[in-house]
Motif scaffolding. Sequence first.
Motif, PDB file in Angstrom:
ATOM      1  N   PRO A  99       0.813  -1.229   0.000  1.00 46.27           N
ATOM      2  CA  PRO A  99       0.000   0.000   0.000  1.00 46.27           C
ATOM      3  C   PRO A  99       0.848   1.281   0.000  1.00 46.27           C
ATOM      4  O   PRO A  99       0.488   2.258  -0.651  1.00 46.27           O
ATOM      5  CB  PRO A  99      -0.824  -0.098   1.286  1.00 46.27           C
ATOM      6  N   THR A 100       1.967   1.267   0.708  1.00 46.58           N
ATOM      7  CA  THR A 100       2.834   2.447   0.742  1.00 46.58           C
ATOM      8  C   THR A 100       3.557   2.613  -0.589  1.00 46.58           C
ATOM      9  O   THR A 100       3.642   3.727  -1.121  1.00 46.58           O
ATOM     10  CB  THR A 100       3.842   2.346   1.903  1.00 46.58           C
ATOM     11  N   ALA A 101       4.070   1.527  -1.146  1.00 44.77           N
ATOM     12  CA  ALA A 101       4.769   1.590  -2.437  1.00 44.77           C
ATOM     13  C   ALA A 101       3.852   2.122  -3.532  1.00 44.77           C
ATOM     14  O   ALA A 101       4.303   2.834  -4.434  1.00 44.77           O
ATOM     15  CB  ALA A 101       5.309   0.211  -2.817  1.00 44.77           C
ATOM     16  N   ALA A 102       2.568   1.809  -3.455  1.00 43.53           N
ATOM     17  CA  ALA A 102       1.607   2.279  -4.455  1.00 43.53           C
ATOM     18  C   ALA A 102       1.434   3.794  -4.412  1.00 43.53           C
ATOM     19  O   ALA A 102       0.967   4.396  -5.382  1.00 43.53           O
ATOM     20  CB  ALA A 102       0.260   1.591  -4.251  1.00 43.53           C
ATOM     21  N   LYS A 103       1.823   4.422  -3.316  1.00 48.48           N
ATOM     22  CA  LYS A 103       1.686   5.876  -3.178  1.00 48.48           C
ATOM     23  C   LYS A 103       2.873   6.640  -3.746  1.00 48.48           C
ATOM     24  O   LYS A 103       2.856   7.864  -3.805  1.00 48.48           O
ATOM     25  CB  LYS A 103       1.478   6.238  -1.707  1.00 48.48           C
ATOM     26  N   VAL A 104       3.934   5.928  -4.149  1.00 50.88           N
ATOM     27  CA  VAL A 104       5.099   6.606  -4.708  1.00 50.88           C
ATOM     28  C   VAL A 104       4.713   7.184  -6.060  1.00 50.88           C
ATOM     29  O   VAL A 104       4.310   6.461  -6.966  1.00 50.88           O
ATOM     30  CB  VAL A 104       6.315   5.663  -4.838  1.00 50.88           C
ATOM     31  N   GLY A 105       4.798   8.501  -6.155  1.00 49.06           N
ATOM     32  CA  GLY A 105       4.414   9.195  -7.378  1.00 49.06           C
ATOM     33  C   GLY A 105       5.595   9.422  -8.293  1.00 49.06           C
ATOM     34  O   GLY A 105       5.818   8.703  -9.248  1.00 49.06           O
ATOM     35  N   SER A 106       6.421  10.378  -7.957  1.00 52.45           N
ATOM     36  CA  SER A 106       7.539  10.713  -8.826  1.00 52.45           C
ATOM     37  C   SER A 106       8.866  10.399  -8.147  1.00 52.45           C
ATOM     38  O   SER A 106       8.973  10.391  -6.925  1.00 52.45           O
ATOM     39  CB  SER A 106       7.486  12.198  -9.195  1.00 52.45           C
ATOM     40  N   VAL A 107       9.855  10.119  -8.995  1.00 44.51           N
ATOM     41  CA  VAL A 107      11.226   9.944  -8.532  1.00 44.51           C
ATOM     42  C   VAL A 107      12.085  10.902  -9.344  1.00 44.51           C
ATOM     43  O   VAL A 107      12.201  10.763 -10.565  1.00 44.51           O
ATOM     44  CB  VAL A 107      11.719   8.492  -8.719  1.00 44.51           C
ATOM     45  N   LEU A 108      12.634  11.910  -8.652  1.00 39.90           N
ATOM     46  CA  LEU A 108      13.555  12.845  -9.299  1.00 39.90           C
ATOM     47  C   LEU A 108      14.966  12.389  -8.966  1.00 39.90           C
ATOM     48  O   LEU A 108      15.394  12.467  -7.814  1.00 39.90           O
ATOM     49  CB  LEU A 108      13.344  14.267  -8.786  1.00 39.90           C
ATOM     50  N   SER A 109      15.661  11.883  -9.940  1.00 40.67           N
ATOM     51  CA  SER A 109      17.011  11.382  -9.727  1.00 40.67           C
ATOM     52  C   SER A 109      18.005  12.522  -9.967  1.00 40.67           C
ATOM     53  O   SER A 109      18.660  12.600 -11.007  1.00 40.67           O
ATOM     54  CB  SER A 109      17.295  10.209 -10.667  1.00 40.67           C
ATOM     55  N   ILE A 110      18.066  13.421  -8.973  1.00 39.84           N
ATOM     56  CA  ILE A 110      18.933  14.598  -9.081  1.00 39.84           C
ATOM     57  C   ILE A 110      19.687  14.792  -7.776  1.00 39.84           C
ATOM     58  O   ILE A 110      19.297  14.274  -6.735  1.00 39.84           O
ATOM     59  CB  ILE A 110      18.117  15.878  -9.386  1.00 39.84           C
ATOM     60  N   ASP A 111      20.755  15.557  -7.837  1.00 39.73           N
ATOM     61  CA  ASP A 111      21.458  15.987  -6.639  1.00 39.73           C
ATOM     62  C   ASP A 111      20.786  17.287  -6.199  1.00 39.73           C
ATOM     63  O   ASP A 111      20.935  18.323  -6.845  1.00 39.73           O
ATOM     64  CB  ASP A 111      22.937  16.215  -6.943  1.00 39.73           C
TER      65      ASP A 111
END
Length: 134
Positions: free
Chosen positions: A106-118
Motif C-alpha cells: 500500500p505504501t509503495a503504491a503511493k510513490v508518485g515521482s522519482v527525481l534522480s537529481i542531486d
Amino acid sequence: MILPHDLQHFPTSHLIVMADHIMAHFYLVGGNAVEEVSSVSEPKELQSDKELNTEPSKLDEERVRRLVIDIGKEVTRLVRNHGIDRVHLVMKKDLANPMIDHLDAPTAAKVGSVLSIDASNISMIEIVRRIFEK
C-alpha cells in the motif's frame, strides 16, 4: 514554509523524501505549506578500516543498505501517521529502487515521482516546482 501561490496545488498531504547516501530529510506538503517533519542518517563509520579488518567498499555498502531500510521504515511510518496521499522521492535511483522494494504494497503504491537529481544546491521551492511539473 509557505509555498508561492502558483505551487499551492496540494489539496491532500504529500511527502517529499530528499536523500543522499548519508542522510534523508522528510517534508510534508499540503495546502499552501511545506515543513520538514523528520530525518534519518547513517554517518560514515568512525572506526578505521584497519580496525574493522573490512574493505572500505563493504563498509559503505552496508551503511547505504542500513540507510535504505531506515528511509523505507520512516516513509511507511509517516504515510500511516499523516494520511499521506502521494510520496515523491528526490534521490539517486540506486537509493530509490531498493528503498521502494522495502515498502509494503500500500505504501509503495503511493510513490508518485522519482527525481534522480542531486538536490543539495536546489531550494525546496524549486524541488516542489519540479515535482509539480512531472
